[in-house]
Design a protein around this motif. Structure first.
Motif, PDB file in Angstrom:
ATOM      1  N   PHE A 543       0.827  -1.211   0.000  1.00 58.46           N
ATOM      2  CA  PHE A 543       0.000   0.000   0.000  1.00 58.46           C
ATOM      3  C   PHE A 543       0.858   1.255   0.000  1.00 58.46           C
ATOM      4  CE2 PHE A 543      -2.389  -3.380   2.118  1.00 58.46           C
ATOM      5  CZ  PHE A 543      -3.521  -3.415   1.328  1.00 58.46           C
ATOM      6  N   ALA A 544       2.055   1.171   0.589  1.00 56.18           N
ATOM      7  CA  ALA A 544       2.945   2.335   0.590  1.00 56.18           C
ATOM      8  C   ALA A 544       3.426   2.660  -0.814  1.00 56.18           C
ATOM      9  CB  ALA A 544       4.139   2.079   1.503  1.00 56.18           C
ATOM     10  N   ARG A 545       3.476   1.660  -1.700  1.00 52.75           N
ATOM     11  CA  ARG A 545       3.901   1.909  -3.070  1.00 52.75           C
ATOM     12  C   ARG A 545       2.907   2.791  -3.822  1.00 52.75           C
ATOM     13  NH1 ARG A 545       5.245  -3.607  -6.052  1.00 52.75           N
ATOM     14  NH2 ARG A 545       5.658  -2.123  -7.718  1.00 52.75           N
ATOM     15  N   GLY A 546       1.657   2.770  -3.419  1.00 48.86           N
ATOM     16  CA  GLY A 546       0.647   3.544  -4.133  1.00 48.86           C
ATOM     17  C   GLY A 546       0.584   4.999  -3.737  1.00 48.86           C
ATOM     18  N   LEU A 547       1.382   5.422  -2.745  1.00 48.56           N
ATOM     19  CA  LEU A 547       1.373   6.807  -2.282  1.00 48.56           C
ATOM     20  C   LEU A 547       2.598   7.530  -2.822  1.00 48.56           C
ATOM     21  CD1 LEU A 547       0.383   6.175   1.450  1.00 48.56           C
ATOM     22  CD2 LEU A 547      -1.129   6.702  -0.477  1.00 48.56           C
ATOM     23  N   SER A 548       2.406   8.746  -3.279  1.00 47.45           N
ATOM     24  CA  SER A 548       3.519   9.519  -3.831  1.00 47.45           C
ATOM     25  C   SER A 548       4.563   9.847  -2.779  1.00 47.45           C
ATOM     26  CB  SER A 548       2.997  10.816  -4.461  1.00 47.45           C
ATOM     27  OG  SER A 548       2.320  11.595  -3.481  1.00 47.45           O
TER      28      SER A 548
END
Length: 797
Positions: A543-548
Motif C-alpha cells: 500500500f505504501a507503493r501507491g502513495l507519492s
C-alpha cells in the motif's frame, strides 16, 4: 549436456567466434577464386578493365555493344547455367558439406593452421575460419532458383553481380546494368553461403538507396520480391552469439532488416521503393523468422513517416493489429522498445477524431492493442500499457507521464482500482490489529496457551480466531485469483509485488500454527509465529507503493535488495566463510567461547564486521601473531572496504531513484492498478472497461460520451476507445505560420534597415557632390555641414 556446457561458457558454440570470418575468407581467396578475378573489393578485375577500354567519351550503348562478346566468353560460357536452375535441398546439402570439410580438415592439421575449402569440383581454397554448422543452415533452407552455377561462386556464395553491387560505385553499377540487360536471369541469384544466405541484388539496391538499380532489377521480372536474407549476418545479436531462441525481444542487430525486400525498404524509410515492391506483387503480411512484418520493422528502426505511409497506403493498407511471434503488435512493440515518439504517432494515427475547437480536440483511441483487458476479458500481457509498466528504462518512465496512457490509468483508478485499494487497506489494518492483540495477550506460561479460562485468555482466543478467519479469506482470494488468471498470471503478480508473496506465506504459517497447538508442540508454533508476524506486517509496503510520499522509497528498498545487497552478500559470504574456517582452526580446543563451535566462529566474525569485537579473545589463539594479522586483514577487507562499498552503492541507487521520484511513483502506482485489475473476473473487467471507454462509431460525441440517448451500453472492445479531450498544442501548420510570420517580420525589418542605409548613402553622396570641386568629393563633409549650420536663415519672427 556438452552442448549446454559449451553454450554456458562460450555463448557461441553454434557460430564461429570471429565476426570477420567471411571477410577474411573472401580476402584470402582473392587471388585464386575466379569470381574475384572478374571483380574484387578494390574495384579491379577483368570486368573493370573491359569497361575502361573504351575511355570516358564512349557512350553507354557503345560500351554495352563492345563488352557483349567479352561477357559471353568470360561469364556466360564459364559461370552460367543454360537456363534458370532450381537448386534442390540435396544439391545444396552437398555444396555445404563440401564447405564443412574445411572445419574437419582444420581439426586434423592444427600445427600449420592450414584450412582448406573444398568446392563441388574438388578444388581446394585456403580460408581462415570454420563455417557455421551445416544443420543451422539446412534448417532454414528452401528451394532457390539459380542462374549462376552453384560450384563456381565466391567464398561466401556470391556471384560477380553481387560483387558489383557490394562496391556500389557509378562504374560498377553501370556494369551491373549492362549485365542485367544482357542476362536478366542473373537477378534471380542469391547468396548461397551461410553468412549472407538468401541476400539478393534487390536487397543491395534497397540498402544502397539506388533507385536506378532498383528499377533495373525489378524490370528484369526475374527478381524474387519475397527473397529472404536469412544468413547469420542479418540476425539479431543474441542469435548471432549462439542462442537457440531470442533472449530479448528488442531485436537488436546492426543488419536486422526483416529478411524481405519490402521489410528492407520499410527499415530504411524509402516509401517509393515500398510502393514499387507492392506494385510488383510484394506481400506486406509476409513475416520473417521472428514473425515481424514490414510494419514491425518501421517500429524497430523508428521510421514514423514510413509507418504512416504503410497504414494509410492508397491501395494496400497494412493492418496495425498484426502480431509477431512474441505476440507483439507494432503499438506494443513500440512500448516494449521505449519508442515514445513512435508510440504516440501510432496512437494518433489510429485515433478517431470527433471534434476540435481551436486548440482543443476530442479523440477516441482504440483499446484493442492498448488496454490490458483483452476482448474476452483476459489479461492482455502483450498490450502497449502492460509493456510500458513492465519496462525498466527511463523511456518507459517518460511514457507514463501525460498523454493517453496516463488518462487510461486515471480512468481505471477511478472506475474500480481506488475503491478496491482502500477496501484492501482497511481489511489489512483490521487483520493486523487482530494479530497484534492476539500476540500481546499471549501468556508466557505454556499451560495457559490452550487451557486458559480467564478473561485475558478468552479475549486472546477471540482475536486468534479472527486472525485465522482473515488468513482464510486471504487464501480464498489467492485461489480465486489463480482460477481467474492461471498459475502463470498469479506468479507474474507475485514477481511484481514481493510483499504480497510474504503476506500469503504469513497467512499459511498462521494457519499451520493450529495443528501444532493442538499437538502441544508449542516450540514449533513459536517458530511459525515468529516468521508469520513480520511477513504479515510487510504487506503494508504494497500500500505504501501507491502513495507519492512513500512509493519511491519502497522502490529504493526493492532495488537495493536486488542489486546492492545481493552483490555485497556474495562477496561477504566468501570472506566470512574463508575467515571463519581459519579462526575456528586457530582457537580449536582452547575453550574460547567466541570460537568454541563452527557456528559460534561465524557469528563472532559477523559481530566483528559490525565493529564489535573482543581484542583479548583474539590474542588468546594458538598463534597470537598470526591471529592478529588475520584479524587486521579481516577488518580491513570487511568492516572498512566492503561496508564502505555497500554504503557507496546504496547512495548511488538512492540518488538515481531520487532524481526521478515522481516518475518512479507513477510506475509503482500503475503496477498497483493493473494488479488490482487482474483480481477481478473477466465479466467484471469488461464491465469496468465499458465504464471508462466509449463507442468509437458514434455519430455525435461530447466530452462525456455519445450524445445519443439510445447509445449502446455494451459494445465489443474492438469498437470501443478511450475518449480524451485535450489541448493539442501548436500544430505543425500553426508552427509554420508562426515561423513564416517571423521571417516576414524579420525580412521587412531588414528591408527597412537596408533602405535607410541606402538613403543615408545617397544623402552622403549628394552632400559629397555638393561640396566638391570638379566632381571630387570633399574630404570632410561633416565639417562643411557645421559651417552651413552657422549661416542658416533666421526665423521669420
Amino acid at each position: 549436456m556438452i552442448k549446454r556446457w559449451n553454450k554456458f561458457f562460450y555463448r557461441n558454440s553454434k557460430i564461429g567466434s570471429d565476426p570477420d570470418s567471411s571477410w577474411k575468407l573472401q580476402n584470402e581467396q582473392m587471388k585464386t577464386n575466379e569470381v574475384y578475378k572478374l571483380i574484387n573489393f578494390a574495384e579491379g578485375g577483368t570486368l573493370i578493365e573491359a569497361y575502361d577500354e573504351g575511355g570516358i567519351h564512349e557512350s553507354y550503348e557503345e560500351k554495352k555493344a563492345r563488352m557483349k562478346p567479352f561477357i559471353k566468353a568470360e561469364i556466360e560460357d564459364k559461370f552460367l547455367y543454360p537456363e534458370v536452375n532450381r537448386v534442390d535441398e540435396k544439391k545444396y546439402r552437398k555444396y555445404l558439406k563440401a564447405q564443412e570439410a574445411l572445419s574437419k580438415l582444420h581439426n586434423r592439421n592444427k600445427e600449420n593452421e592450414t584450412r582448406l575449402q573444398i568446392d563441388a569440383n574438388g578444388n581446394q581454397h585456403d580460408i581462415g575460419q570454420s563455417m557455421v554448422s551445416l544443420a543451422s543452415v539446412i534448417s532454414q533452407y528452401d528451394v532457390h532458383s539459380c542462374y549462376w552455377t552453384l560450384d563456381r561462386r565466391g567464398g561466401v556464395g556470391e556471384t560477380a553481380l553481387h560483387m558489383l553491387f557490394v562496391n556500389n560505385t557509378p562504374k560498377t553499377l553501370t556494369i551491373a546494368k549492362i549485365l542485367l540487360e544482357l542476362y536478366p536471369q542473373m537477378a534471380v541469384d542469391a547468396y548461397m553461403g551461410p553468412d549472407y544466405f538468401g541476400e539478393t541484388c534487390l536487397h543491395f539496391a534497397i540498402i544502397n538507396n539506388s533507385m536506378e538499380a532498383f528499377k533495373v532489377l525489378l524490370e528484369t521480372r526475374y527478381c524474387d520480391v519475397h527473397a529472404r536474407a536469412r544468413g547469420k549476418f542479418f540476425v539479431p545479436v543474441d542469435i548471432k552469439l549462439g542462442a537457440e531462441v531470442l533472449q530479448k525481444d528488442n531485436y537488436e542487430g546492426l543488419a536486422y532488416y526483416g529478411e524481405y525486400p519490402l521489410s528492407f525498404a520499410a527499415s530504411v524509410g524509402n516509401d517509393e521503393m515500398y510502393d514499387m515492391l507492392l506494385q510488383y506483387g510484394a506481400d506486406w503480411t509476409k513475416a520473417d523468422s521472428f514473425g515481424n512484418t514490414a510494419l514491425h520493422l518501421t517500429v524497430i528502426h523508428n521510421r514514423i513517416d514510413m509507418y504512416h505511409h504503410a497504414v494509410t497506403h492508397v491501395t494496400t493498407k497494412a493492418d496495425p493489429s498484426v502480431q509477431n511471434k512474441a505476440g507483439l503488435t507494432p503499438l506494443s512493440l513500440a512500448a516494449k522498445l521505449g519508442r515514445s515518439e513512435m508510440f504516440k504517432a501510432i496512437l494518433e494515427i489510429s485515433a478517431t477524431k470527433f471534434w476540435s475547437y481551436s486548440r482543443m480536440i476530442c479523440n477516441a483511441y482504440p483499446l484493442t492493442n492498448l488496454d490490458t483487458i483483452a476482448p474476452n476479458g483476459d489479461t492482455n500481457w502483450n498490450s502497449g500499457l502492460m509493456e510500458i509498466i513492465q519496462g525498466d528504462d527511463d523511456d518507459h518512465l517518460n511514457m507514463l507521464e501525460g498523454g493517453v496512457v496516463t488518462s487510461l490509468l486515471d480512468q481505471k483508478w477511478k472506475s474500480f482500482a481506488r475503491r478496491k485499494y482502500f477496501r484492501l487497506f482497511i481489511f489489512h489494518v483490521i487483520h493486523i490489529i487482530f494479530l497484534s492483540c492476539a500476540v500481546y495477550l499471549r501468556p508466557f506460561d505454556i499451560n495457559l496457551i490452550l487451557g486458559g479460562t480467564d478473561a485475558s485468555s478468552i479475549a486472546r482466543y477471540v482475536f486468534e480466531i479472527l486472525t485465522c478467519i482473515g488468513c482464510v479469506i486471504a487464501i480464498y482470494y489467492i485461489i480465486r485469483e489463480i482460477v481467474i488468471e492461471g498459475i502463470l498470471g498469479f506468479v507474474q503478480n507475485l514477481k511484481t509485488v514481493p510483499s504480497r508473496l510474504l503476506y500469503y506465506l504469513g497467512c499459511v504459517l498462521m494457519l499451520l500454527c493450529i495443528p501444532f497447538r493442538i499437538a502441544k508442540l508449542v516450540s514449533v508454533e513459536d517458530w511459525l509465529l515468529a516468521f508469520a508476524i513480520p511477513f504479515l506486517w510487510s504487506y503494508f509496503l504494497f500500500f505504501a507503493r501507491g502513495l507519492s510520499l512513500t512509493g519511491p522509497f519502497v522502490t529504493m528498498i526493492y532495488t537495493m535488495i536486488k542489486t546492492d545487497i545481493l552483490r555485497f552478500s556474495i562477496i561477504y559470504v566468501i570472506l566470512l566463510g574463508t575467515s571463519g574456517v581459519v579462526f575456528f582452526y586457530l582457537f580449536n580446543d582452547l575453550n574460547i567461547f567466541a570460537f568454541q563451535t563452527e557456528l559460534g566462529s561465524f557469528m563472532t566474525l559477523l559481530q566483528m564486521s559490525l565493529g564489535e569485537f573482543d581484542y583479548d579473545a583474539v590474542k588468546s589463539s594458538r598463534y597470537p601473531p598470526l591471529s592478529i594479522i588475520l584479524f587486521v586483514v579481516y577488518m580491513l577487507m570487511v568492516h572498512i572496504l566492503l561496508l564502505s562499498m555497500l554504503i557507496a552503492m546504496m547512495t548511488r541507487t538512492y540518488e538515481t531513484i531520487a532524481a526521478k521520484t515522481q516518475k518512479e511513483w507513477r510506475r509503482q502506482w500503475a503496477s498497483i492498478v493493473i494488479i488490482l485489475e487482474r483480481s477481478y473476473r473477466n465479466e467484471e473487467k469488461l464491465n469496468f472497461q465499458n465504464k471508462y471507454s466509449k463507442p468509437i462509431h458514434a455519430t455525435r460525441m461530447t466530452s462525456e460520451g455519445p450524445a445519443e440517448d439510445n447509445a449502446p451500453l455494451q459494445v465489443n472492445v474492438e469498437d470501443r476507445g478511450l475518449l480524451w479531450v485535450h489541448d493539442r498544442g501548436v500544430g505543425s501548420g500553426e508552427r509554420k505560420a508562426v515561423i513564416g510570420g517571423r521571417w516576414k517580420k524579420t525580412g521587412s525589418m531588414a528591408a527597412k534597415i537596408q533602405r535607410s542605409m541606402v538613403d543615408e548613402k545617397n544623402e552622403n553622396k549628394f552632400e559629397s557632390t555638393k561640396y566638391s570641386r570638379h566632381g571630387v568629393p570633399h574630404p570632410d563633409i561633416s565639417e562643411r555641414r557645421k559651417q552651413d549650420d552657422q549661416y542658416t536663415m533666421p526665423d521669420s519672427n
